[in-house]
Write a protein that holds these residues in place. Structure first.
Motif, PDB file in Angstrom:
ATOM      1  N   MET A   1      11.366   1.157  -4.030  1.00  0.00           N
ATOM      2  CA  MET A   1      12.470   1.188  -4.985  1.00  0.00           C
ATOM      3  C   MET A   1      13.719   1.684  -4.274  1.00  0.00           C
ATOM      4  O   MET A   1      13.715   2.725  -3.632  1.00  0.00           O
ATOM      5  N   THR A   2      14.804   0.946  -4.348  1.00  0.00           N
ATOM      6  CA  THR A   2      16.053   1.342  -3.732  1.00  0.00           C
ATOM      7  C   THR A   2      16.848   2.188  -4.710  1.00  0.00           C
ATOM      8  O   THR A   2      16.652   2.138  -5.923  1.00  0.00           O
ATOM      9  N   GLY A   3      17.762   3.002  -4.158  1.00  0.00           N
ATOM     10  CA  GLY A   3      18.532   3.899  -4.999  1.00  0.00           C
ATOM     11  C   GLY A   3      19.329   3.148  -6.056  1.00  0.00           C
ATOM     12  O   GLY A   3      20.054   2.208  -5.750  1.00  0.00           O
ATOM     13  N   GLY A   4      19.181   3.586  -7.279  1.00  0.00           N
ATOM     14  CA  GLY A   4      19.934   2.972  -8.365  1.00  0.00           C
ATOM     15  C   GLY A   4      19.350   1.695  -8.908  1.00  0.00           C
ATOM     16  O   GLY A   4      19.903   1.130  -9.853  1.00  0.00           O
ATOM     17  N   GLU A   5      18.276   1.198  -8.326  1.00  0.00           N
ATOM     18  CA  GLU A   5      17.703  -0.048  -8.811  1.00  0.00           C
ATOM     19  C   GLU A   5      17.037   0.183 -10.162  1.00  0.00           C
ATOM     20  O   GLU A   5      16.333   1.155 -10.375  1.00  0.00           O
ATOM     21  N   ARG A   6      17.267  -0.760 -11.069  1.00  0.00           N
ATOM     22  CA  ARG A   6      16.729  -0.656 -12.424  1.00  0.00           C
ATOM     23  C   ARG A   6      15.531  -1.571 -12.559  1.00  0.00           C
ATOM     24  O   ARG A   6      15.534  -2.698 -12.068  1.00  0.00           O
ATOM     25  N   VAL A   8      10.995  -1.963 -13.697  1.00  0.00           N
ATOM     26  CA  VAL A   8       9.654  -1.442 -13.923  1.00  0.00           C
ATOM     27  C   VAL A   8       8.814  -1.783 -12.698  1.00  0.00           C
ATOM     28  O   VAL A   8       8.914  -2.883 -12.153  1.00  0.00           O
ATOM     29  N   TRP A   9       8.007  -0.824 -12.249  1.00  0.00           N
ATOM     30  CA  TRP A   9       7.096  -1.040 -11.129  1.00  0.00           C
ATOM     31  C   TRP A   9       5.680  -0.794 -11.608  1.00  0.00           C
ATOM     32  O   TRP A   9       5.338   0.318 -12.022  1.00  0.00           O
ATOM     33  N   LEU A  10       4.849  -1.816 -11.582  1.00  0.00           N
ATOM     34  CA  LEU A  10       3.483  -1.704 -12.067  1.00  0.00           C
ATOM     35  C   LEU A  10       2.585  -1.090 -11.005  1.00  0.00           C
ATOM     36  O   LEU A  10       2.804  -1.270  -9.805  1.00  0.00           O
ATOM     37  N   ASP A  11       1.570  -0.389 -11.456  1.00  0.00           N
ATOM     38  CA  ASP A  11       0.642   0.286 -10.564  1.00  0.00           C
ATOM     39  C   ASP A  11       0.004  -0.721  -9.607  1.00  0.00           C
ATOM     40  O   ASP A  11      -0.595  -1.707 -10.044  1.00  0.00           O
ATOM     41  N   PRO A  12       0.099  -0.504  -8.281  1.00  0.00           N
ATOM     42  CA  PRO A  12      -0.425  -1.486  -7.328  1.00  0.00           C
ATOM     43  C   PRO A  12      -1.945  -1.621  -7.351  1.00  0.00           C
ATOM     44  O   PRO A  12      -2.489  -2.659  -6.966  1.00  0.00           O
ATOM     45  N   GLN A  13      -2.641  -0.589  -7.811  1.00  0.00           N
ATOM     46  CA  GLN A  13      -4.105  -0.637  -7.813  1.00  0.00           C
ATOM     47  C   GLN A  13      -4.669  -1.499  -8.937  1.00  0.00           C
ATOM     48  O   GLN A  13      -5.816  -1.935  -8.872  1.00  0.00           O
ATOM     49  N   SER A  14      -3.868  -1.719  -9.975  1.00  0.00           N
ATOM     50  CA  SER A  14      -4.353  -2.506 -11.118  1.00  0.00           C
ATOM     51  C   SER A  14      -3.233  -3.390 -11.659  1.00  0.00           C
ATOM     52  O   SER A  14      -3.070  -3.520 -12.859  1.00  0.00           O
ATOM     53  N   ARG A  15      -2.475  -3.968 -10.743  1.00  0.00           N
ATOM     54  CA  ARG A  15      -1.245  -4.663 -11.131  1.00  0.00           C
ATOM     55  C   ARG A  15      -1.497  -5.807 -12.102  1.00  0.00           C
ATOM     56  O   ARG A  15      -0.772  -5.968 -13.095  1.00  0.00           O
ATOM     57  N   ALA A  16      -2.503  -6.622 -11.838  1.00  0.00           N
ATOM     58  CA  ALA A  16      -2.760  -7.773 -12.707  1.00  0.00           C
ATOM     59  C   ALA A  16      -3.090  -7.329 -14.127  1.00  0.00           C
ATOM     60  O   ALA A  16      -2.591  -7.891 -15.107  1.00  0.00           O
ATOM     61  N   HIS A  92       7.670  -4.959  -8.646  1.00  0.00           N
ATOM     62  CA  HIS A  92       8.887  -4.762  -9.441  1.00  0.00           C
ATOM     63  C   HIS A  92       9.001  -5.832 -10.526  1.00  0.00           C
ATOM     64  O   HIS A  92       8.794  -7.018 -10.280  1.00  0.00           O
ATOM     65  N   VAL A  93       9.337  -5.391 -11.716  1.00  0.00           N
ATOM     66  CA  VAL A  93       9.589  -6.278 -12.849  1.00  0.00           C
ATOM     67  C   VAL A  93      11.038  -6.097 -13.282  1.00  0.00           C
ATOM     68  O   VAL A  93      11.464  -4.975 -13.578  1.00  0.00           O
ATOM     69  N   ASP A  94      11.790  -7.184 -13.311  1.00  0.00           N
ATOM     70  CA  ASP A  94      13.169  -7.138 -13.776  1.00  0.00           C
ATOM     71  C   ASP A  94      13.172  -7.238 -15.297  1.00  0.00           C
ATOM     72  O   ASP A  94      12.800  -8.276 -15.848  1.00  0.00           O
ATOM     73  N   PRO A  95      13.594  -6.186 -16.018  1.00  0.00           N
ATOM     74  CA  PRO A  95      13.571  -6.225 -17.483  1.00  0.00           C
ATOM     75  C   PRO A  95      14.803  -6.872 -18.108  1.00  0.00           C
ATOM     76  O   PRO A  95      14.932  -6.886 -19.328  1.00  0.00           O
ATOM     77  N   GLY A  96      15.699  -7.395 -17.290  1.00  0.00           N
ATOM     78  CA  GLY A  96      16.899  -8.018 -17.834  1.00  0.00           C
ATOM     79  C   GLY A  96      17.976  -6.994 -18.162  1.00  0.00           C
ATOM     80  O   GLY A  96      17.940  -5.844 -17.715  1.00  0.00           O
TER      81      GLY A  96
END
Length: 222
Positions: A1-6, A8-16, A92-96
């Protein structure tokens, strides 16, 4: 995640699994309101909570493993769903666009709920099916009558207190898919857990939770 980035980040261990959980929540929200807004709030345990105002004067929530920045954001349900359909390699998920101004009302507290009792899930599903039949018979262009929605269909009494569960909560549970849709999918031992504070009623089912403000919900949900 970069500074200021907006986003959602899903858990990598159970992403699907987490993507499916949150996408299902957004899809159900869209069925109830094509202009619906989903609120996402970070918890301190590495989980985030998705919230939606169902239109029954009942809030719906589902917990997902992941994080969000900022720690409290609102997104259009359709934009969130589009983002979930194109998750980046880093999760990363872009929520709009930010929709924070579209959210009305407060959220219930994270803690302080007292467990009152458990209700068989099959009984709640049966109430939902009977209520839906009555709603079809008596609904107008504005939806089911308030008298049906406000009717307490389950009374819960324990040494810790007594509450009534209105049909609004039952409809919200089924509309959001928090209960299995078929009685054959509900085990004899599956329950719906009822908790409360002096101000809020909370009903936990297999796939999510609904909250109803006690007293006058219109004060906070409209």
């Amino acid at each position: 995640m970069t500074g200021g980035e907006r986003g959602v980040w899903l858990d990598p261990q159970s992403r699907a699994a987490q993507r499916e959980n949150l996408a299902t929540f957004a899809e159900r929200a869209l069925r109830l309101d094509q202009a619906g807004v989903v609120r996402l709030r970070q918890r301190g345990d590495g989980m985030l909570v998705a919230w939606f105002a169902t239109g029954f004067d009942v809030l719906a929530s589902r917990v997902v493993a992941g994080r969000t920045a900022p720690t409290d954001l609102c997104a259009a349900a359709d934009a969130l769903l589009a983002g979930l359909n194109s998750v980046a390699a880093d999760g990363h998920v872009d929520p709009g666009f930010a929709m924070d101004s579209a959210w009305r009302g407060v959220l219930p507290p994270d803690a302080g709920f007292v467990h009152l009792d458990d209700v068989p899930a099959r009984a709640v599903l049966d109430l939902a099916q009977r209520g839906a039949s009555l709603a079809r018979q008596h609904s107008s262009a504005h939806g089911p009558p308030a008298s049906l929605l406000d009717q307490d269909v389950v009374a819960v009494t324990s040494p810790q207190g007594s509450v009534g569960i209105p049909m609004r909560c039952v409809f919200a549970l089924t509309a959001m898919g928090f209960l299995p849709q078929s009685p054959d999918s509900v085990g004899d031992d599956e329950v719906v857990r009822v908790r409360a504070t002096p101000s809020w009623l909370r009903v936990d089912a297999r796939f999510g939770t609904v909250y109803r403000r006690r007293g006058n919900p219109a004060v906070v949900l409209r």
